[in-house]
Design an enzyme around this catalytic site. Structure first.
Site, short mmCIF file in Angstrom:
data_model
loop_
_atom_site.label_atom_id
_atom_site.label_comp_id
_atom_site.label_asym_id
_atom_site.label_seq_id
_atom_site.Cartn_x
_atom_site.Cartn_y
_atom_site.Cartn_z
N LYS A 67 0.82 -1.21 0.00
CA LYS A 67 0.00 0.00 0.00
C LYS A 67 0.85 1.27 0.00
O LYS A 67 0.35 2.34 -0.34
CB LYS A 67 -0.96 0.02 1.19
N ASP A 68 2.13 1.14 0.35
CA ASP A 68 3.02 2.31 0.37
C ASP A 68 3.73 2.54 -0.96
O ASP A 68 4.40 3.56 -1.14
CB ASP A 68 4.09 2.16 1.47
N ARG A 114 -8.09 8.35 3.66
CA ARG A 114 -9.04 7.36 3.17
C ARG A 114 -9.95 6.89 4.29
O ARG A 114 -11.19 6.85 4.14
CB ARG A 114 -8.27 6.17 2.57
N ARG A 115 -9.37 6.50 5.42
CA ARG A 115 -10.19 6.04 6.53
C ARG A 115 -11.07 7.16 7.06
O ARG A 115 -12.26 6.96 7.36
CB ARG A 115 -9.30 5.49 7.65
N ARG A 132 -0.61 9.24 14.72
CA ARG A 132 0.54 8.77 13.94
C ARG A 132 1.44 7.88 14.81
O ARG A 132 1.25 7.77 16.01
CB ARG A 132 1.34 9.96 13.39
N ARG A 138 0.46 3.66 18.46
CA ARG A 138 -0.94 4.04 18.32
C ARG A 138 -1.81 3.35 19.36
O ARG A 138 -2.71 3.96 19.95
CB ARG A 138 -1.43 3.72 16.90
N CYS A 225 -1.24 10.02 -2.73
CA CYS A 225 -1.37 9.86 -1.28
C CYS A 225 -2.19 11.00 -0.68
O CYS A 225 -2.54 10.95 0.50
CB CYS A 225 0.01 9.78 -0.62
#
Length: 293
Positions: A67-68, A114-115, A132, A138, A225
């Site tokens: 995904k990166d 996105r989330r 972050r 987290r 991104c």
């Protein structure tokens, strides 16, 4: 060939991922590479340091969270393998068994556009707070009481052995994952056939097919991104099913779609999904989203 050197970020999760690839290869040396400079929201910075190490021949194979990895790769590099995929869904960790059970105005931690977009599309009353750091950081912030819940990738939690902390997982068509979420992408020099062959031996055909479809959709959407985009492909029976989401960061305007087709033509299916989303207004939405970033 001497023992393969695998380049990886130095985070706990990245090293766990790289070690799993090393084990699948039957033994390889994992080399922690410094993350390249970049803005906090620039996911590509997570791969640039490893890519530089590949091009400088400090390592032969890069191991990334797929995904990166940007849709376009630097000259001289190619994706050469995709091991078996973990669950691509997003997971909620907090005191609720569903999104609907969260109290009005609940504080949810995420750093993902996105989330955030999809959470607000479903629950506009939520208060989204920036969160972050690595997975352990987290979850520690959640435990400190600053949030009512956080959203993280199921795959990372699985690889770190922390799935028991998940309250619920989102359905793909309610919270569409990031393209490549749950996949590892193996990258090498495009003239290094020996390394490509080794990566091919640990590649899972289903995961490769799904990732190919997702990346084709991203390229056709011209997403970045800075754009809240979710794309996820899954095999269902004889079909490859692809779901997509594009929205504004505040979730006020969005497009969702779903296509199914031949798993032997994943790139064409990804392009088909993108075409349908663009026809429904995704281009205008993503341009507005970039302007708001």
């Amino acid at each position: 060939m001497s023992v393969l050197r695998l380049g990886s970020r130095g985070s706990t999760l990245a090293l766990v991922q790289a070690e799993s690839v090393a084990a699948a290869l039957g033994g390889a040396e994992v080399v922690a590479v410094k993350t390249a400079d970049g803005e906090a929201g620039d996911k590509a910075r997570f791969v640039r340091g490893v890519e530089r190490a590949i091009l400088d021949r400090e390592v032969e194979l890069g191991v990334h969270s797929a995904k990166d990895v940007p849709a376009e790769l630097p000259d001289g590099l190619a994706l050469v393998g995709v091991p078996g995929r973990e669950d691509p869904t997003d997971a909620f960790i907090g005191d609720a068994g569903s999104l609907e059970e969260l109290a009005e105005g609940a504080r949810v931690g995420t750093a993902s556009l996105r989330r955030g977009s999809q959470l607000l599309a479903l629950r506009p009353d939520l208060e989204l707070l920036e969160l972050r750091g690595n997975v352990d950081t987290r979850l520690a912030k959640l435990a400190d009481g600053g949030y009512d819940g956080v959203v993280l990738a199921s795959a990372g939690l699985a690889r770190l052995g922390r799935l028991d902390e998940v309250s619920f997982r989102f359905e793909l068509e309610r919270m569409t994952p990031a393209p490549g979420q749950g996949c590892l992408a193996l990258e090498a020099r495009d003239d290094d056939g020996e390394t490509a062959a080794a990566a091919g031996r640990v590649t899972d055909r289903s995961a490769l097919t799904e990732l190919t479809a997702e990346r084709a959709a991203v390229r056709a959407l011209e997403a970045s991104c800075d754009t809240p985009v979710g794309i996820c492909a899954r095999h269902e029976g004889d079909d490859l099913v692809l779901v997509g989401y594009a929205g504004l960061p505040d979730g006020s305007i969005w497009v969702r779609d779903r296509v199914a087709g031949d798993p032997e033509q994943p790139a064409a299916l990804g392009e088909s999904l993108a075409e349908r989303m663009l026809a429904a207004g995704a281009r205008e939405i993503l341009e507005r989203a970039e302007a708001m970033a």
